[in-house]
Each structure stands twice: as C-alpha cells, then as structure tokens.
Design a protein around this motif. Structure first.
Motif, mmCIF file in Angstrom:
data_model
loop_
_atom_site.group_PDB
_atom_site.id
_atom_site.type_symbol
_atom_site.label_atom_id
_atom_site.label_comp_id
_atom_site.label_asym_id
_atom_site.label_seq_id
_atom_site.Cartn_x
_atom_site.Cartn_y
_atom_site.Cartn_z
ATOM 1 N N TRP A 78 0.811 -1.217 0.000
ATOM 2 C CA TRP A 78 0.000 0.000 0.000
ATOM 3 C C TRP A 78 0.844 1.267 0.000
ATOM 4 C CZ3 TRP A 78 -0.264 3.781 3.762
ATOM 5 C CH2 TRP A 78 0.291 3.487 5.015
ATOM 6 N N ARG A 79 1.980 1.248 0.657
ATOM 7 C CA ARG A 79 2.818 2.456 0.675
ATOM 8 C C ARG A 79 3.343 2.768 -0.731
ATOM 9 N NH1 ARG A 79 3.815 3.899 6.104
ATOM 10 N NH2 ARG A 79 3.530 2.169 7.532
ATOM 11 N N GLY A 80 3.760 1.751 -1.452
ATOM 12 C CA GLY A 80 4.209 1.945 -2.829
ATOM 13 C C GLY A 80 3.078 2.416 -3.725
ATOM 14 N N HIS A 81 1.909 1.831 -3.548
ATOM 15 C CA HIS A 81 0.750 2.254 -4.340
ATOM 16 C C HIS A 81 0.375 3.703 -4.028
ATOM 17 C CE1 HIS A 81 -0.470 -2.217 -4.788
ATOM 18 N NE2 HIS A 81 0.348 -1.839 -5.751
ATOM 19 N N ASP A 82 0.512 4.081 -2.771
ATOM 20 C CA ASP A 82 0.220 5.461 -2.378
ATOM 21 C C ASP A 82 1.193 6.425 -3.066
ATOM 22 O OD1 ASP A 82 -1.595 7.016 -0.743
ATOM 23 O OD2 ASP A 82 0.143 7.515 0.499
ATOM 24 N N ARG A 83 2.475 6.062 -3.079
ATOM 25 C CA ARG A 83 3.469 6.909 -3.753
ATOM 26 C C ARG A 83 3.170 7.023 -5.249
ATOM 27 N NH1 ARG A 83 6.792 4.314 -0.090
ATOM 28 N NH2 ARG A 83 7.358 2.704 -1.594
ATOM 29 N N GLU A 84 2.781 5.911 -5.873
ATOM 30 C CA GLU A 84 2.429 5.938 -7.297
ATOM 31 C C GLU A 84 1.256 6.877 -7.552
ATOM 32 O OE1 GLU A 84 1.521 1.947 -8.432
ATOM 33 O OE2 GLU A 84 3.611 1.287 -8.279
ATOM 34 N N ARG A 85 0.257 6.779 -6.691
ATOM 35 C CA ARG A 85 -0.937 7.613 -6.870
ATOM 36 C C ARG A 85 -0.592 9.088 -6.774
ATOM 37 N NH1 ARG A 85 -4.750 9.572 -3.441
ATOM 38 N NH2 ARG A 85 -3.836 8.503 -1.674
ATOM 39 N N TRP A 86 0.247 9.434 -5.790
ATOM 40 C CA TRP A 86 0.624 10.832 -5.617
ATOM 41 C C TRP A 86 1.677 11.278 -6.618
ATOM 42 C CZ3 TRP A 86 -2.275 14.201 -3.382
ATOM 43 C CH2 TRP A 86 -3.169 13.788 -2.414
ATOM 44 N N GLY A 87 2.349 10.321 -7.263
ATOM 45 C CA GLY A 87 3.376 10.666 -8.246
ATOM 46 C C GLY A 87 2.808 11.235 -9.531
ATOM 47 N N GLY A 88 1.585 10.891 -9.856
ATOM 48 C CA GLY A 88 0.932 11.424 -11.050
ATOM 49 C C GLY A 88 0.302 12.769 -10.760
ATOM 50 N N ARG A 89 0.190 13.586 -11.749
ATOM 51 C CA ARG A 89 -0.458 14.893 -11.593
ATOM 52 C C ARG A 89 -1.571 15.050 -12.597
ATOM 53 N NH1 ARG A 89 1.118 14.720 -7.211
ATOM 54 N NH2 ARG A 89 2.779 15.891 -6.288
#
Length: 103
Positions: A78-89
């Motif tokens: 989940w932490r990696g998925h969270d970073r991916e989600r916030w990595g997009g703009r």
C-alpha cells in the motif's frame, strides 16, 4: 468518555471498517489497492477527529498504528501504491500508464 476509552472504541470502529474492505477484496468487489486507499482515508479522518477533540496528535497514535497494520493486511504494497498515486499529476486512483490495477 476519557481519551483512552474513546481511542479504543474508535480503533474498533476502524478495524470493523477494515474487515469490511477485506471482505470486499475477497469477493472480488474491490482491488486491494482501492480497499487500502478507502481504509486509509476513513482511518485518517477518524484519527484526525480524535486528535482534534483531545487537542493532541498523540491521542490518535494507537489508531494510526492499527490503521497501518490493517491496511498492510489488505494491500501489502500500500505504501508503494500510495506513492504511485501521488506521483501522477493530478493525483488519481486510476493509473494512466497501463499499470495493472489488480495488484
């Protein structure tokens, strides 16, 4: 109701919500990624409310620890998925680069 009692009661409520998300994942209604996101948003809201009511961010420590544990049970990454989600703009729940959303 004192601070400790309130935190315990609300932690049970968050755990019950987590169990519901886990059941939805098990029956195929939600991906682990989505269920983890929903759980994190719900749990953070509860933790923020406790911290605000008792005027102490420490009041929500037990809720936050339990929330991270329950989220990891649903989606170990989940932490990696969270970073991916916030990595997009702009941040979104849909990964537009073709990444598999089922994992």
């Amino acid at each position: 109701m004192d601070e400790e009692q309130a935190a315990r009661q609300l932690a049970r409520q968050v755990k019950a919500y987590a169990e519901g998300r886990a059941k939805d994942v098990a029956r195929g209604a939600e991906t682990p990624r989505l269920a983890a996101l929903l759980l994190q948003k719900y749990g953070r809201g509860v933790a923020d409310a406790v911290a605000t009511i008792y005027d102490s961010p420490r009041a929500a420590d037990a809720i936050n620890r339990m929330l991270d544990e329950e989220t990891a049970r649903i989606d170990p990454d989940w932490r990696g998925h969270d970073r991916e989600r916030w990595g997009g703009r702009p941040a979104d729940v849909v990964v537009r680069d073709g990444t598999d959303l089922h994992g």
